[in-house]
Write a protein that holds these residues in place. Structure first.
Motif, PDB file in Angstrom:
ATOM      1  N   GLU A   1      32.848  43.273  50.046  1.00 18.14           N
ATOM      2  CA  GLU A   1      31.513  43.715  49.619  1.00 18.14           C
ATOM      3  C   GLU A   1      30.500  42.595  49.810  1.00 18.14           C
ATOM      4  O   GLU A   1      30.795  41.416  49.589  1.00 18.14           O
ATOM      5  CB  GLU A   1      31.551  44.144  48.143  1.00 18.14           C
ATOM      6  N   ILE A   2      29.302  42.971  50.225  1.00 14.10           N
ATOM      7  CA  ILE A   2      28.155  42.054  50.319  1.00 14.10           C
ATOM      8  C   ILE A   2      27.010  42.730  49.583  1.00 14.10           C
ATOM      9  O   ILE A   2      26.653  43.869  49.876  1.00 14.10           O
ATOM     10  CB  ILE A   2      27.744  41.816  51.792  1.00 14.10           C
ATOM     11  N   ALA A   3      26.440  42.046  48.599  1.00 14.38           N
ATOM     12  CA  ALA A   3      25.351  42.651  47.821  1.00 14.38           C
ATOM     13  C   ALA A   3      24.522  41.555  47.171  1.00 14.38           C
ATOM     14  O   ALA A   3      24.926  40.387  47.117  1.00 14.38           O
ATOM     15  CB  ALA A   3      25.904  43.592  46.756  1.00 14.38           C
ATOM     16  N   GLU A   4      23.361  41.967  46.673  1.00 15.11           N
ATOM     17  CA  GLU A   4      22.492  41.005  45.988  1.00 15.11           C
ATOM     18  C   GLU A   4      23.188  40.426  44.759  1.00 15.11           C
ATOM     19  O   GLU A   4      23.111  39.229  44.504  1.00 15.11           O
ATOM     20  CB  GLU A   4      21.185  41.694  45.588  1.00 15.11           C
ATOM     21  N   LYS A   5      23.866  41.277  44.001  1.00 16.43           N
ATOM     22  CA  LYS A   5      24.624  40.832  42.831  1.00 16.43           C
ATOM     23  C   LYS A   5      25.939  41.597  42.774  1.00 16.43           C
ATOM     24  O   LYS A   5      25.958  42.826  42.871  1.00 16.43           O
ATOM     25  CB  LYS A   5      23.848  41.096  41.528  1.00 16.43           C
ATOM     26  N   ILE A   6      27.034  40.872  42.609  1.00 19.50           N
ATOM     27  CA  ILE A   6      28.345  41.500  42.439  1.00 19.50           C
ATOM     28  C   ILE A   6      28.982  40.904  41.191  1.00 19.50           C
ATOM     29  O   ILE A   6      29.000  39.677  41.013  1.00 19.50           O
ATOM     30  CB  ILE A   6      29.266  41.238  43.660  1.00 19.50           C
ATOM     31  N   SER A   7      29.491  41.741  40.333  1.00 20.92           N
ATOM     32  CA  SER A   7      30.179  41.240  39.138  1.00 20.92           C
ATOM     33  C   SER A   7      31.681  41.328  39.354  1.00 20.92           C
ATOM     34  O   SER A   7      32.181  42.223  40.047  1.00 20.92           O
ATOM     35  CB  SER A   7      29.780  42.035  37.895  1.00 20.92           C
ATOM     36  N   ALA A   8      32.410  40.384  38.763  1.00 22.82           N
ATOM     37  CA  ALA A   8      33.868  40.354  38.902  1.00 22.82           C
ATOM     38  C   ALA A   8      34.472  41.539  38.164  1.00 22.82           C
ATOM     39  O   ALA A   8      34.262  41.708  36.968  1.00 22.82           O
ATOM     40  CB  ALA A   8      34.407  39.043  38.358  1.00 22.82           C
ATOM     41  N   LYS A   9      35.215  42.349  38.887  1.00 25.14           N
ATOM     42  CA  LYS A   9      35.815  43.548  38.296  1.00 25.14           C
ATOM     43  C   LYS A   9      37.292  43.344  37.957  1.00 25.14           C
ATOM     44  O   LYS A   9      37.937  44.228  37.426  1.00 25.14           O
ATOM     45  CB  LYS A   9      35.671  44.735  39.263  1.00 25.14           C
ATOM     46  N   HIS A  10      37.831  42.186  38.319  1.00 18.77           N
ATOM     47  CA  HIS A  10      39.246  41.902  38.065  1.00 18.77           C
ATOM     48  C   HIS A  10      39.365  40.550  37.372  1.00 18.77           C
ATOM     49  O   HIS A  10      38.598  39.626  37.633  1.00 18.77           O
ATOM     50  CB  HIS A  10      40.041  41.876  39.377  1.00 18.77           C
TER      51      HIS A  10
ATOM     52  N   ASP B   1      41.588  38.347  37.818  1.00 23.56           N
ATOM     53  CA  ASP B   1      42.147  37.288  38.674  1.00 23.56           C
ATOM     54  C   ASP B   1      41.173  36.822  39.763  1.00 23.56           C
ATOM     55  O   ASP B   1      41.580  36.146  40.708  1.00 23.56           O
ATOM     56  CB  ASP B   1      43.451  37.778  39.309  1.00 23.56           C
ATOM     57  N   VAL B   2      39.908  37.174  39.640  1.00 28.92           N
ATOM     58  CA  VAL B   2      38.933  36.782  40.662  1.00 28.92           C
ATOM     59  C   VAL B   2      38.548  35.313  40.502  1.00 28.92           C
ATOM     60  O   VAL B   2      38.164  34.873  39.406  1.00 28.92           O
ATOM     61  CB  VAL B   2      37.664  37.661  40.586  1.00 28.92           C
ATOM     62  N   LYS B   3      38.636  34.551  41.611  1.00 25.97           N
ATOM     63  CA  LYS B   3      38.157  33.165  41.618  1.00 25.97           C
ATOM     64  C   LYS B   3      36.675  33.206  41.976  1.00 25.97           C
ATOM     65  O   LYS B   3      36.296  33.778  42.999  1.00 25.97           O
ATOM     66  CB  LYS B   3      38.930  32.339  42.648  1.00 25.97           C
ATOM     67  N   ILE B   4      35.837  32.611  41.137  1.00 26.60           N
ATOM     68  CA  ILE B   4      34.387  32.628  41.367  1.00 26.60           C
ATOM     69  C   ILE B   4      33.927  31.263  41.863  1.00 26.60           C
ATOM     70  O   ILE B   4      34.268  30.225  41.285  1.00 26.60           O
ATOM     71  CB  ILE B   4      33.629  33.018  40.079  1.00 26.60           C
ATOM     72  N   ILE B   5      33.168  31.284  42.948  1.00 27.18           N
ATOM     73  CA  ILE B   5      32.598  30.057  43.517  1.00 27.18           C
ATOM     74  C   ILE B   5      31.083  30.208  43.526  1.00 27.18           C
ATOM     75  O   ILE B   5      30.551  31.145  44.139  1.00 27.18           O
ATOM     76  CB  ILE B   5      33.127  29.804  44.946  1.00 27.18           C
ATOM     77  N   ASP B   6      30.388  29.306  42.847  1.00 32.37           N
ATOM     78  CA  ASP B   6      28.926  29.345  42.805  1.00 32.37           C
ATOM     79  C   ASP B   6      28.382  28.523  43.971  1.00 32.37           C
ATOM     80  O   ASP B   6      28.578  27.305  44.030  1.00 32.37           O
ATOM     81  CB  ASP B   6      28.420  28.790  41.477  1.00 32.37           C
ATOM     82  N   ALA B   7      27.698  29.202  44.898  1.00 34.24           N
ATOM     83  CA  ALA B   7      27.176  28.528  46.106  1.00 34.24           C
ATOM     84  C   ALA B   7      25.669  28.314  46.029  1.00 34.24           C
ATOM     85  O   ALA B   7      25.014  28.174  47.065  1.00 34.24           O
ATOM     86  CB  ALA B   7      27.532  29.349  47.333  1.00 34.24           C
ATOM     87  N   GLU B   8      25.141  28.268  44.834  1.00 38.11           N
ATOM     88  CA  GLU B   8      23.687  28.141  44.685  1.00 38.11           C
ATOM     89  C   GLU B   8      23.164  26.904  45.417  1.00 38.11           C
ATOM     90  O   GLU B   8      23.723  25.807  45.303  1.00 38.11           O
ATOM     91  CB  GLU B   8      23.308  28.054  43.209  1.00 38.11           C
TER      92      GLU B   8
ATOM     93  N   ASP C   1      25.678  37.776  47.059  1.00 34.77           N
ATOM     94  CA  ASP C   1      27.067  37.503  46.731  1.00 34.77           C
ATOM     95  C   ASP C   1      27.970  38.142  47.789  1.00 34.77           C
ATOM     96  O   ASP C   1      27.603  39.151  48.404  1.00 34.77           O
ATOM     97  CB  ASP C   1      27.441  38.091  45.364  1.00 34.77           C
ATOM     98  N   VAL C   2      29.145  37.569  47.958  1.00 36.17           N
ATOM     99  CA  VAL C   2      30.151  38.123  48.869  1.00 36.17           C
ATOM    100  C   VAL C   2      31.488  38.159  48.139  1.00 36.17           C
ATOM    101  O   VAL C   2      31.924  37.149  47.575  1.00 36.17           O
ATOM    102  CB  VAL C   2      30.269  37.287  50.167  1.00 36.17           C
ATOM    103  N   PHE C   3      32.129  39.321  48.174  1.00 35.73           N
ATOM    104  CA  PHE C   3      33.428  39.484  47.529  1.00 35.73           C
ATOM    105  C   PHE C   3      34.508  39.598  48.596  1.00 35.73           C
ATOM    106  O   PHE C   3      34.434  40.426  49.504  1.00 35.73           O
ATOM    107  CB  PHE C   3      33.430  40.738  46.643  1.00 35.73           C
ATOM    108  N   ILE C   4      35.507  38.706  48.483  1.00 32.79           N
ATOM    109  CA  ILE C   4      36.648  38.677  49.407  1.00 32.79           C
ATOM    110  C   ILE C   4      37.851  39.286  48.701  1.00 32.79           C
ATOM    111  O   ILE C   4      38.165  38.919  47.559  1.00 32.79           O
ATOM    112  CB  ILE C   4      36.981  37.222  49.814  1.00 32.79           C
ATOM    113  N   GLU C   5      38.530  40.206  49.389  1.00 32.93           N
ATOM    114  CA  GLU C   5      39.777  40.746  48.863  1.00 32.93           C
ATOM    115  C   GLU C   5      40.819  40.680  49.970  1.00 32.93           C
ATOM    116  O   GLU C   5      40.608  41.210  51.063  1.00 32.93           O
ATOM    117  CB  GLU C   5      39.589  42.186  48.382  1.00 32.93           C
ATOM    118  N   ASP C   6      41.925  40.020  49.653  1.00 33.91           N
ATOM    119  CA  ASP C   6      42.972  39.763  50.640  1.00 33.91           C
ATOM    120  C   ASP C   6      42.346  38.990  51.808  1.00 33.91           C
ATOM    121  O   ASP C   6      41.724  37.963  51.606  1.00 33.91           O
ATOM    122  CB  ASP C   6      43.633  41.074  51.065  1.00 33.91           C
TER     123      ASP C   6
END
Length: 446
Positions: free
Chosen positions: A31-40, A42-49, A21-26
């Protein structure tokens, strides 16, 4: 605050592919990690499976035609096509009208791009036979390099004074990018064909007129001069097998003083395609033989060639229909470069890791671009999602270049760009470019 979480992607970066997963802020990759959970909330989630997440391509050679040639294309229209094709940064060439050969004219291009560009932008300073003083004023932190046309092409910026060329090579610490074709050889060959055919020379003779020999004479002189002066030389659009011995794979890219680029059209087409495509594949340097194409692929994979670019150079169809001597060279490619290379991956000509290296990592390294070209925490979020199993057909209705045509028209590509992010903004999705002009000026770590 702009927050986007890309999940379940096959992340392609620095020679490896891993699921994560990759988390973009601004604007940035947070963050880049095997698994990231939405902590906010207002996060837009895109599934790239099932899809690849790659750094946005950096095209180090385009001609977006502004100012002065905007009937062919503009920074706005061509950068729009770029982001639809997964190109998030471009370096534009100086042969506009007027030519970008003074600091003021260069600044005008940057000011225009700041208003209208969908993608990140850099503009080369143009060299002429008499503008060395202007070249030396160029700020290496804000401008990618100096461009010299050592063979004439669109825009008539030929630099043919040997003393001037040596002074530029000796004087500037900046990267010098060159178009290499020997003018005397081309003129001699052209006269021979004009005697037989007049102006209406069959386009199949283009690689005989702008011959492999003309390329080698010019590029070998440039390489020799770079070795003599210590200049940092980058040879654009290498097109022949003969030139490849001029370049090395014996040292890491970061240590090379002389580097080379190949363009999509020289990897895709051969002289056999002139019969069907005609002037639509008329480029300078010319598309040459299948043997040349095979040699370019080999050199790309063994690292004698460092970068893949497009030389995106649109002309109208009406201009292309002119007789040979007045039909301009160049064509639109920026929308289809990434998927064309993924097609080559499907054909087992290149790995996805190597595509990313040559289209994102290496241009960033070679030009020393600040915080772009890699999927790294703290870097700008210039990212592209590619679905490798989503076939589509190139047709007039989905071509975004202003000229409205493509040499790839009618081609079925197996892969498709589904999302493009520029500076953290989702600028392309659902086959549409959003009205978000997120491009920023490229800066350079020099």
């Amino acid at each position: 605050m702009n927050r986007i979480l890309i999940k379940n992607a096959k992340i392609v970066n620095e020679g490896s592919i891993f699921e994560g997963d990759v988390f973009i802020e601004d604007k940035y990759i947070k963050e880049i990690a095997e698994k990231i959970s939405a902590k906010h909330s207002d996060v837009k989630i895109i599934d790239a499976e099932g899809s690849y997440l790659i750094p946005g391509a950096i095209d180090d050679q385009v001609h977006f035609r502004e100012p002065g040639l905007t009937h062919k294309g503009s920074i706005e229209t061509e950068s729009r096509a770029a982001v639809a094709g997964g190109v998030t940064s471009f370096i534009d060439q100086p042969n506009t009208v007027p030519n970008a050969v003074t600091q003021e004219l260069l600044a005008d291009k940057y000011a225009r791009a700041a208003e209208v560009s969908y993608a990140n932008y850099g503009f080369m300073m143009g060299g002429t036979n008499d503008n060395l003083e202007e070249i030396l004023k160029t700020d290496p932190k804000n401008v990618p390099g100096v461009k010299l046309f050592l063979g004439s092409s669109t825009g008539n910026m030929l630099v043919d004074n040997p003393e001037t060329i040596e002074k530029i090579f000796s004087s500037t610490p900046m990267l010098i990018a060159v178009h290499c074709e020997d003018e005397a050889t081309i003129k001699h060959n052209l006269e021979k064909y004009k005697e037989e055919y007049g102006d209406d020379i069959p386009v199949k003779f283009h690689p005989e007129i702008r011959s492999a020999e003309s390329c080698y004479i010019s590029s070998s002189k440039a390489v020799e001069l770079a070795k003599k002066t210590g200049a940092r030389l980058h040879v654009f659009h290498v097109s022949t097998a003969k030139e490849l011995d001029l370049f090395t794979n014996k040292i890491p890219l970061e240590e090379k003083k002389i580097t080379a680029e190949v363009c999509i059209h020289h990897l895709w087409f051969t002289d056999a395609d002139y019969e069907k495509k005609g002037a639509l594949i008329k480029w300078n340097p010319a598309v040459k033989s299948a043997a040349d194409r095979d040699a370019l692929w080999k050199a790309l994979n063994d690292d004698r060639i460092d970068v893949i670019a497009t030389d995106h150079a649109p002309h109208t169809l009406e201009e292309k229909k002119n007789p040979y001597t007045s039909s301009p060279s160049g064509g639109p490619l920026v929308q289809h470069s990434v998927v064309a290379m993924f097609e080559a991956y499907h054909q087992k000509k290149i790995s996805i890791e190597k595509i990313v290296e040559k289209m994102a990592h290496n241009p960033a390294k070679l030009f020393k671009i600040d915080k772009r070209g890699f999927i790294r925490e703290g870097y700008f979020a210039d990212l592209v999602i590619v679905n490798p199993g989503l076939p589509w057909n190139v047709k007039k209705e989905n071509i975004l270049a202003k000229c409205g045509w493509s040499p790839f028209e009618g081609v079925n590509f197996k892969s498709r760009i589904t999302h493009t992010f520029v500076n953290g903004q989702l600028v392309y999705s659902n086959w549409k470019v959003k009205d978000i002009k997120a491009g920023e000026r490229l800066t350079f770590d020099r």
